[in-house]
Design a protein around this motif. Structure first.
Motif, PDB file in Angstrom:
ATOM      1  N   PHE A  50       3.411  13.135  18.014  1.00 15.84           N
ATOM      2  CA  PHE A  50       4.555  12.234  18.151  1.00 15.84           C
ATOM      3  C   PHE A  50       4.102  10.785  18.311  1.00 15.84           C
ATOM      4  CE2 PHE A  50       7.601  10.285  21.280  1.00 15.84           C
ATOM      5  CZ  PHE A  50       8.606  10.010  20.360  1.00 15.84           C
ATOM      6  N   ILE A  51       3.188  10.533  19.234  1.00 19.40           N
ATOM      7  CA  ILE A  51       2.698   9.170  19.479  1.00 19.40           C
ATOM      8  C   ILE A  51       1.973   8.635  18.251  1.00 19.40           C
ATOM      9  CG2 ILE A  51       1.131   7.761  20.863  1.00 19.40           C
ATOM     10  CD1 ILE A  51       1.715   9.644  23.217  1.00 19.40           C
ATOM     11  N   CYS A  93       2.777   5.280  15.881  1.00 15.08           N
ATOM     12  CA  CYS A  93       1.743   4.270  15.616  1.00 15.08           C
ATOM     13  C   CYS A  93       1.519   4.083  14.120  1.00 15.08           C
ATOM     14  CB  CYS A  93       0.442   4.674  16.297  1.00 15.08           C
ATOM     15  SG  CYS A  93       0.497   4.614  18.108  1.00 15.08           S
ATOM     16  N   ILE A  94       1.534   5.170  13.366  1.00 12.62           N
ATOM     17  CA  ILE A  94       1.332   5.093  11.915  1.00 12.62           C
ATOM     18  C   ILE A  94       2.465   4.317  11.261  1.00 12.62           C
ATOM     19  CG2 ILE A  94       1.283   6.451   9.777  1.00 12.62           C
ATOM     20  CD1 ILE A  94      -0.229   8.611  11.346  1.00 12.62           C
ATOM     21  N   LEU A  95       3.690   4.549  11.697  1.00 10.94           N
ATOM     22  CA  LEU A  95       4.835   3.828  11.136  1.00 10.94           C
ATOM     23  C   LEU A  95       4.724   2.327  11.404  1.00 10.94           C
ATOM     24  CD1 LEU A  95       7.903   6.150  11.880  1.00 10.94           C
ATOM     25  CD2 LEU A  95       6.964   5.553   9.651  1.00 10.94           C
ATOM     26  N   ILE A  96       4.373   1.982  12.624  1.00  9.73           N
ATOM     27  CA  ILE A  96       4.232   0.560  12.970  1.00  9.73           C
ATOM     28  C   ILE A  96       3.101  -0.074  12.159  1.00  9.73           C
ATOM     29  CG2 ILE A  96       3.645  -1.062  14.809  1.00  9.73           C
ATOM     30  CD1 ILE A  96       4.975   0.901  16.787  1.00  9.73           C
ATOM     31  N   LEU A  97       1.978   0.620  12.069  1.00  5.55           N
ATOM     32  CA  LEU A  97       0.837   0.115  11.311  1.00  5.55           C
ATOM     33  C   LEU A  97       1.199  -0.053   9.837  1.00  5.55           C
ATOM     34  CD1 LEU A  97      -2.189  -0.638  11.316  1.00  5.55           C
ATOM     35  CD2 LEU A  97      -2.689   1.776  10.868  1.00  5.55           C
ATOM     36  N   ALA A  98       1.997   0.867   9.313  1.00  9.79           N
ATOM     37  CA  ALA A  98       2.387   0.818   7.898  1.00  9.79           C
ATOM     38  C   ALA A  98       3.174  -0.439   7.572  1.00  9.79           C
ATOM     39  CB  ALA A  98       3.208   2.054   7.538  1.00  9.79           C
ATOM     40  N   TYR A  99       3.983  -0.901   8.518  1.00  4.23           N
ATOM     41  CA  TYR A  99       4.752  -2.129   8.285  1.00  4.23           C
ATOM     42  C   TYR A  99       3.826  -3.312   8.018  1.00  4.23           C
ATOM     43  CZ  TYR A  99       7.493  -6.310   9.205  1.00  4.23           C
ATOM     44  OH  TYR A  99       8.074  -7.549   9.091  1.00  4.23           O
ATOM     45  N   PHE A 100       2.728  -3.372   8.755  1.00  5.37           N
ATOM     46  CA  PHE A 100       1.801  -4.506   8.633  1.00  5.37           C
ATOM     47  C   PHE A 100       0.766  -4.317   7.512  1.00  5.37           C
ATOM     48  CE2 PHE A 100       3.270  -4.669  13.053  1.00  5.37           C
ATOM     49  CZ  PHE A 100       3.692  -5.980  13.116  1.00  5.37           C
ATOM     50  N   THR A 101       0.657  -3.115   6.986  1.00  7.83           N
ATOM     51  CA  THR A 101      -0.337  -2.851   5.939  1.00  7.83           C
ATOM     52  C   THR A 101       0.331  -2.542   4.603  1.00  7.83           C
ATOM     53  OG1 THR A 101      -0.474  -0.540   6.700  1.00  7.83           O
ATOM     54  CG2 THR A 101      -2.102  -2.095   7.563  1.00  7.83           C
TER      55      THR A 101
END
Length: 475
Positions: A4-5, A9-17
């Motif tokens: 879950f965590i 984190c992957i979703l947030i990172l994907a926005y910036f990458t």
């Protein structure tokens, strides 16, 4: 908990990458004049502040989707996390960003008109009818649904039809009035409330005594009560729509494309809101899996309550968030569908305006287009069209598929990496074609036959698209 965590984190990172990559690939033009400036009419075309646009877009595309869809999808087990993450990053956010930016580049045109530019006149005419009908159905259901919920909450004191009338009056006003008079005032409030509810659930999940199942090879299986009747592919990919990819989003993006001051806001407004919605869907899916002690417990609770996701959402909110949860649940379960219903009707008006080329500056012209929409919607409230509504899920994902093919055509035309939307387009074509063959509301075919048929249809559509693009490039 780790899955879950890590998913968040992957979703947030994907926005910036990946989001940054898609933005760069599209080619933002900072100095390009936007429709809000070029065509400003202080009705539909009007510059709004970035934070308002973000919250309005978020609530426009969210509604009850990342709540009810995520709860229903959680019945499949942790595999739902996988679809939400991968779907949001590579399908939903790409779909939302490219369709929103294409609307922005074409003077805020409705999605049916954008489709026509890149896929041809014949497809445009079909999608005009398709999207208007879809939006009227959305508006009608979100007229009756909240009215029934409020009537139940108030002990049937006034009756359903009084609430229908009140909500309908609001819908008429929000459809006719300038976007900065009602929508830009109310939506940010409801948007913040929805986000606070999600944050509250996140805190409860992280610090409460809840066990969120992990995604492991051992539980990467279908955990629904009847796996043979509800196979993961394609049912899960249609059940969780707004939390991963939804065609309805493409009908809403032009509303904000007409209010953006600069193209640089595109990634925040379109890609960012989809990522945010994915996070909200993850939180609700995790809450649903853990609140009833297990995925099996969730399935049993849903079966015992006629698969009523609203009941599950209310139980989770009240028990995990207390009194504040009750207030937020009211906003989420009642206000969310209403704020999807009003923009559905407004989007229908804008599509008809684009088709008729009728100026929306004068309110009389807005009335000409809106009255037939509301008359049809009111008539539909008198009819039990629950069977027809069962096709909405498929229709919604079918629209998303057509939009992805449209985005692919644009990328090919501009000689850009077209597989960014092409791969999701092929995948969603397989999902939609298989779903209509396998679902009870479709042809109800044997699973193996449906899979074979879906594969063949996907190959044919992909081939026809390739032929069409070759002809268009030669002409």
């Amino acid at each position: 908990m780790i899955t879950f965590i890590l998913s968040i984190c992957i979703l947030i990172l994907a926005y910036f990458t990946y989001g940054k990559f898609v933005e760069k690939m599209f080619g933002i033009q900072k100095e390009r004049e936007t429709p809000a400036v070029k065509l400003r009419d202080d009705v539909d075309y009007i510059p709004l502040s970035p934070w308002r646009i973000f919250l309005i877009q978020f609530l426009n595309i969210a509604g009850l989707g990342p709540i009810f869809g995520a709860i229903a999808g959680a019945m499949f087990g942790p595999v739902a996390f996988l679809w939400i993450v991968l779907g949001s990053i590579f399908a939903g956010a790409v779909h939302d960003f490219l369709s929103g930016m294409l609307s922005l580049r074409h003077d805020g045109l409705s999605i049916s008109e954008v489709i026509g530019i890149y896929l041809g006149t014949n497809i445009k005419h079909v999608m005009r009818i398709f999207t208007v009908v879809l939006l009227i159905f959305v508006g009608t259901v979100f007229l009756m649904g909240p009215a029934k919920i409020i009537d139940g909450m108030t002990g049937n004191a006034w009756g359903v039809w009084i609430w229908v009338s009140i909500i309908l009056i609001y819908y008429v006003l929000s459809t006719l009035m300038p976007v900065d008079k009602i929508i830009s005032k109310l939506y940010p409030i409801f948007g913040v409330a929805m986000l606070l509810m999600a944050v509250g659930l996140l805190v409860a999940l992280l610090f409460g005594n809840y066990h969120i199942p992990e995604l492991t090879p051992g539980n990467l299986v279908n955990m629904t009560v009847n796996p043979d009747e509800t196979p993961i592919f394609p049912i899960l990919f249609v059940t969780i729509a707004c939390g991963a990819i939804s065609g309805f989003h493409a009908t809403q993006s032009p509303l904000m494309a007409r209010c953006m001051k600069n193209e640089t806001l595109g990634r925040k407004v379109f890609y960012g809101t989809m990522i945010t919605e994915g996070i909200v869907a993850l939180i609700w899916a995790a809450a649903a899996m853990s609140f009833f002690d297990s995925v099996n417990g969730l399935n049993l609770a849903m079966v015992a309550n006629n698969n009523n996701a609203a009941w599950v959402a209310n139980e989770i909110s009240l028990n995990m968030l207390g009194r504040l949860g009750g207030v937020l649940a009211l906003l989420g379960i009642v206000a969310a569908p209403i704020t999807s219903g009003d923009t559905a009707f407004r989007s229908a008006r804008l599509i008809l305006g684009d088709i008729s080329k009728l100026s929306q500056l004068k309110i009389i012209n807005r009335l000409y287009l809106s009255i037939p929409i509301f008359v049809v919607a009111f008539v539909l409230t008198q009819i039990d069209f629950s069977i027809i509504w069962r096709y909405f899920a498929w229709s919604n994902q079918t629209l998303a598929t057509v939009v992805l093919w449209t985005c692919t055509a644009f990328l090919i035309h501009k000689d850009k990496p077209y597989l960014v939307s092409g791969i999701p387009a092929i995948f969603m074509t397989m999902v939609c074609s298989t779903y209509i063959l396998i679902a009870p509301e479709g042809f109800n075919l044997d699973n193996h036959i449906a899979y074979t048929g879906g594969f063949i249809i996907t190959i044919i559509i992909t081939y026809l698209f390739k032929i069409y693009m070759k002809k268009k490039q030669l002409s």
